[in-house]
Design a protein around this motif. Structure first.
Motif, PDB file in Angstrom:
ATOM      1  N   SER A  60       0.839  -1.197   0.000  1.00 11.73           N
ATOM      2  CA  SER A  60       0.000   0.000   0.000  1.00 11.73           C
ATOM      3  C   SER A  60       0.875   1.247   0.000  1.00 11.73           C
ATOM      4  O   SER A  60       1.842   1.339   0.757  1.00 11.73           O
ATOM      5  N   PRO A  61       0.535   2.225  -0.848  1.00  9.85           N
ATOM      6  CA  PRO A  61       1.309   3.473  -0.871  1.00  9.85           C
ATOM      7  C   PRO A  61       0.876   4.441   0.227  1.00  9.85           C
ATOM      8  O   PRO A  61       1.411   5.543   0.323  1.00  9.85           O
ATOM      9  N   LEU A  62      -0.094   4.034   1.054  1.00 10.31           N
ATOM     10  CA  LEU A  62      -0.650   4.929   2.062  1.00 10.31           C
ATOM     11  C   LEU A  62       0.086   4.788   3.389  1.00 10.31           C
ATOM     12  O   LEU A  62       0.736   3.793   3.659  1.00 10.31           O
ATOM     13  N   PHE A  63      -0.046   5.798   4.234  1.00  9.22           N
ATOM     14  CA  PHE A  63       0.511   5.798   5.590  1.00  9.22           C
ATOM     15  C   PHE A  63       2.024   5.555   5.596  1.00  9.22           C
ATOM     16  O   PHE A  63       2.548   4.815   6.424  1.00  9.22           O
ATOM     17  N   GLN A  64       2.728   6.191   4.659  1.00  9.23           N
ATOM     18  CA  GLN A  64       4.184   6.095   4.659  1.00  9.23           C
ATOM     19  C   GLN A  64       4.732   6.868   5.859  1.00  9.23           C
ATOM     20  O   GLN A  64       4.458   8.047   6.015  1.00  9.23           O
ATOM     21  N   GLN A  65       5.511   6.211   6.671  1.00 13.05           N
ATOM     22  CA  GLN A  65       6.028   6.838   7.891  1.00 13.05           C
ATOM     23  C   GLN A  65       7.327   7.585   7.625  1.00 13.05           C
ATOM     24  O   GLN A  65       8.316   7.006   7.172  1.00 13.05           O
ATOM     25  N   HIS A  66       7.333   8.879   7.921  1.00 12.14           N
ATOM     26  CA  HIS A  66       8.544   9.689   7.844  1.00 12.14           C
ATOM     27  C   HIS A  66       9.212   9.657   9.218  1.00 12.14           C
ATOM     28  O   HIS A  66       8.558   9.835  10.240  1.00 12.14           O
ATOM     29  N   ASP A  67      10.511   9.463   9.221  1.00 13.44           N
ATOM     30  CA  ASP A  67      11.225   9.257  10.486  1.00 13.44           C
ATOM     31  C   ASP A  67      11.716  10.545  11.129  1.00 13.44           C
ATOM     32  O   ASP A  67      12.327  10.512  12.200  1.00 13.44           O
ATOM     33  N   GLY A  68      11.480  11.671  10.492  1.00 14.24           N
ATOM     34  CA  GLY A  68      11.921  12.947  11.057  1.00 14.24           C
ATOM     35  C   GLY A  68      11.201  14.082  10.355  1.00 14.24           C
ATOM     36  O   GLY A  68      10.092  13.915   9.845  1.00 14.24           O
ATOM     37  N   LEU A  69      11.826  15.242  10.335  1.00 12.84           N
ATOM     38  CA  LEU A  69      11.247  16.408   9.689  1.00 12.84           C
ATOM     39  C   LEU A  69      11.045  16.144   8.193  1.00 12.84           C
ATOM     40  O   LEU A  69      11.979  15.732   7.497  1.00 12.84           O
ATOM     41  N   ALA A  70       9.829  16.381   7.712  1.00 14.07           N
ATOM     42  CA  ALA A  70       9.519  16.161   6.300  1.00 14.07           C
ATOM     43  C   ALA A  70       9.605  17.487   5.558  1.00 14.07           C
ATOM     44  O   ALA A  70       8.632  18.232   5.474  1.00 14.07           O
ATOM     45  N   GLY A  71      10.779  17.780   5.049  1.00 13.24           N
ATOM     46  CA  GLY A  71      10.982  18.981   4.249  1.00 13.24           C
ATOM     47  C   GLY A  71      11.205  18.606   2.806  1.00 13.24           C
ATOM     48  O   GLY A  71      10.593  17.671   2.286  1.00 13.24           O
ATOM     49  N   ALA A  72      12.099  19.311   2.120  1.00 17.78           N
ATOM     50  CA  ALA A  72      12.423  18.961   0.742  1.00 17.78           C
ATOM     51  C   ALA A  72      13.044  17.577   0.667  1.00 17.78           C
ATOM     52  O   ALA A  72      12.957  16.893  -0.353  1.00 17.78           O
ATOM     53  N   HIS A  73      13.674  17.178   1.766  1.00 21.46           N
ATOM     54  CA  HIS A  73      14.192  15.822   1.917  1.00 21.46           C
ATOM     55  C   HIS A  73      13.591  15.238   3.188  1.00 21.46           C
ATOM     56  O   HIS A  73      13.193  15.957   4.103  1.00 21.46           O
ATOM     57  N   SER A  74      13.510  13.922   3.226  1.00 26.30           N
ATOM     58  CA  SER A  74      12.956  13.259   4.402  1.00 26.30           C
ATOM     59  C   SER A  74      13.600  11.890   4.525  1.00 26.30           C
ATOM     60  O   SER A  74      14.417  11.493   3.675  1.00 26.30           O
ATOM     61  N   VAL A  75      13.248  11.163   5.574  1.00 28.12           N
ATOM     62  CA  VAL A  75      13.735   9.806   5.783  1.00 28.12           C
ATOM     63  C   VAL A  75      12.527   8.887   5.933  1.00 28.12           C
ATOM     64  O   VAL A  75      11.687   9.084   6.806  1.00 28.12           O
ATOM     65  N   ILE A  76      12.426   7.897   5.059  1.00 28.82           N
ATOM     66  CA  ILE A  76      11.343   6.909   5.089  1.00 28.82           C
ATOM     67  C   ILE A  76      11.974   5.530   5.138  1.00 28.82           C
ATOM     68  O   ILE A  76      12.787   5.174   4.276  1.00 28.82           O
ATOM     69  N   GLY A  77      11.627   4.756   6.168  1.00 26.63           N
ATOM     70  CA  GLY A  77      12.194   3.419   6.303  1.00 26.63           C
ATOM     71  C   GLY A  77      13.694   3.421   6.438  1.00 26.63           C
ATOM     72  O   GLY A  77      14.376   2.502   5.965  1.00 26.63           O
ATOM     73  N   GLY A  78      14.235   4.458   7.081  1.00 26.03           N
ATOM     74  CA  GLY A  78      15.679   4.534   7.293  1.00 26.03           C
ATOM     75  C   GLY A  78      16.471   5.033   6.100  1.00 26.03           C
ATOM     76  O   GLY A  78      17.695   5.119   6.168  1.00 26.03           O
ATOM     77  N   ARG A  79      15.787   5.393   5.002  1.00 19.98           N
ATOM     78  CA  ARG A  79      16.477   5.859   3.798  1.00 19.98           C
ATOM     79  C   ARG A  79      16.102   7.296   3.504  1.00 19.98           C
ATOM     80  O   ARG A  79      14.921   7.672   3.559  1.00 19.98           O
TER      81      ARG A  79
END
Length: 440
Positions: A60-79
């Motif tokens: 599912s493409p929904l409820f993607q968890q961002h691990d920190g501040l979601a700006g122009a760059h972010s971290v999803i799943g440690g990447r």
């Protein structure tokens, strides 16, 4: 090969899912009773959607968890990813001045006001923020609420009644249609951004209604375009109707200094009866507001259920929004960067042959890919390559209009835009090579 399903594959999948749907969940103690949650409207369709994702081995493409501040760059799943999935348009969420304002408010007022404003939840930050928002829209007064969605629901639901009519763009936000439903007013949609259709519907429905409202958005999040505001003002006046404009995605985005669609189109904002906006996008907080004439704001403050019976806006959120508005006022160059980035991304995508629909290239750039299956697969492939976007599929849009949505930030770099366009091309090509007939 297309990333969608062939007719044969679709039939096979539907046959499998129909068997699942028709199999009673006898293990549930409430099966078949009025207490059975599976009888809720849409519950079976939701189950079919989940089963389809499972059958197609798609995440599912929904409820993607961002691990920190979601700006122009972010971290999803440690990447780390280039992030086009957030509404942090001017990069103010995380700005040191905004953070410090929120922290200072917590130190002075605590985290929660602990009550509705009409009882004991009033704080000086509320008045300061509302005065600033009213000035921003050229209105006499403003009123804040704890949620943008709740703002439209409670205000429209309170203003309109069963003898009234609301004529609205077919692409209007769910919060607006929910507000109309609550009010009991007749709801009349018109084709998206078709001003001739809007005039016909308003003219045809106005005579039988006590009061009327014309309802549009300043910047549509699904398509990235705007209405002809001058025509909306004229139309509303000719038919003795209120004009309400939802500026959720316009504030900080449209116009040379980010004052919204009125500034962008050089229209006197006084012609709009009700300005609605949110605090969660450009203003990096959470909540919503209405700006209008003082008399209606005072009435809403004392009578609207979403104000009278709801806790007040949290002090750190009010402080963050006020600080963000101060930065926006002082640094209009952020708006210029955002608009340049939006136009640049749109042109890069178009140059590669992508369909960006009616996007005007301000901050929202859709890429219409067609089938829902193909769109979800492309989104996953793009995320694997390090680019996060939002996915919109059926039934939110017609099946052949499924799309990715790129929400641009002032903080995106030229390299970010180049890489996003190149990686989207890669992702689409990769999905085109996938055997879409393999259902497992």
């Amino acid at each position: 090969m297309s990333g969608g399903l062939s007719a044969t594959a679709r039939m096979a999948l539907l046959a499998r899912l129909s068997k699942r749907r028709d199999t009673p969940a006898a293990s549930r103690p409430d099966a078949g009773s009025a207490r059975d949650f599976s009888t809720l409207p849409g519950m079976r369709d939701f189950g079919l959607l989940k089963a389809a994702l499972d059958q197609l081995r798609m995440q599912s493409p929904l409820f993607q968890q961002h691990d920190g501040l979601a700006g122009a760059h972010s971290v999803i799943g440690g990447r780390e990813v280039i992030n086009f999935a957030s509404y942090n348009y001017l990069g103010l969420n995380g700005d040191p001045r905004v953070r410090e304002a929120a922290k200072a408010a917590v130190d002075r007022f605590g985290v929660s006001p602990s009550a509705s404003r009409i009882t004991s939840g009033e704080r000086e930050l509320h008045g300061k923020l509302e005065a600033a928002l009213a000035e921003w829209h050229g209105a006499e007064a403003a009123l804040t609420f704890v949620s943008g969605h709740a703002t439209n629901v409670t205000v429209i639901g309170h203003l309109m009644g069963p003898r009234d009519v609301v004529v609205h763009d077919a692409a209007i936000h769910n919060s607006c249609t929910e507000g109309v439903r609550l009010s009991g007013a007749r709801r009349v949609p018109f084709a998206h951004n078709d001003m001739e259709a809007a005039a016909r519907e308003l003219s045809g429905s106005r005579r039988a209604a006590q009061r009327a409202m014309l309802l549009v958005e300043g910047h549509y999040s699904m398509d990235g375009d705007s209405p002809d505001l001058a025509r909306c003002v004229d139309m509303a006046r000719r038919h003795d109707a209120w004009l309400m404009v939802d500026e959720a995605h316009s504030l900080g985005v449209l116009g040379p200094t980010g004052r919204g669609v009125a500034e962008a189109q050089n229209v006197d904002p006084v012609g709009v009866d009700l300005w609605m906006g949110t605090l969660s996008k450009t203003l990096s907080a959470c909540g919503g507001y209405i700006a209008a004439r003082a008399e209606v704001i005072d009435w809403l403050r004392h009578t609207a259920p979403g104000s009278v019976y709801s806790v007040a806006l949290a002090p750190p959120l009010a402080a963050a929004a006020l600080a963000s508005l101060d930065v926006l006022r002082a640094e209009p160059e952020r708006v210029a960067r955002l608009q340049a980035n939006g136009m640049a991304l749109r042109e890069r995508l178009r140059a590669r042959g992508f369909n960006t629909g009616a996007s005007q290239g301000s901050a929202i750039v859709p890429v219409i890919l067609g089938s829902s299956v193909r769109t979800v697969k492309v989104a996953g492939a793009l995320l694997e390559r390090g680019v996060a976007t939002q996915v919109v599929v059926f039934p939110a849009v017609p099946e052949q209009s499924a799309r990715l949505r790129f929400f641009v930030s002032a903080d995106h770099s030229e390299a970010d835009l180049d890489r996003a366009a190149a990686l989207l091309t890669e992702a689409v090509a990769a999905i085109g090579r996938v055997d879409a007939h393999a259902l497992g």
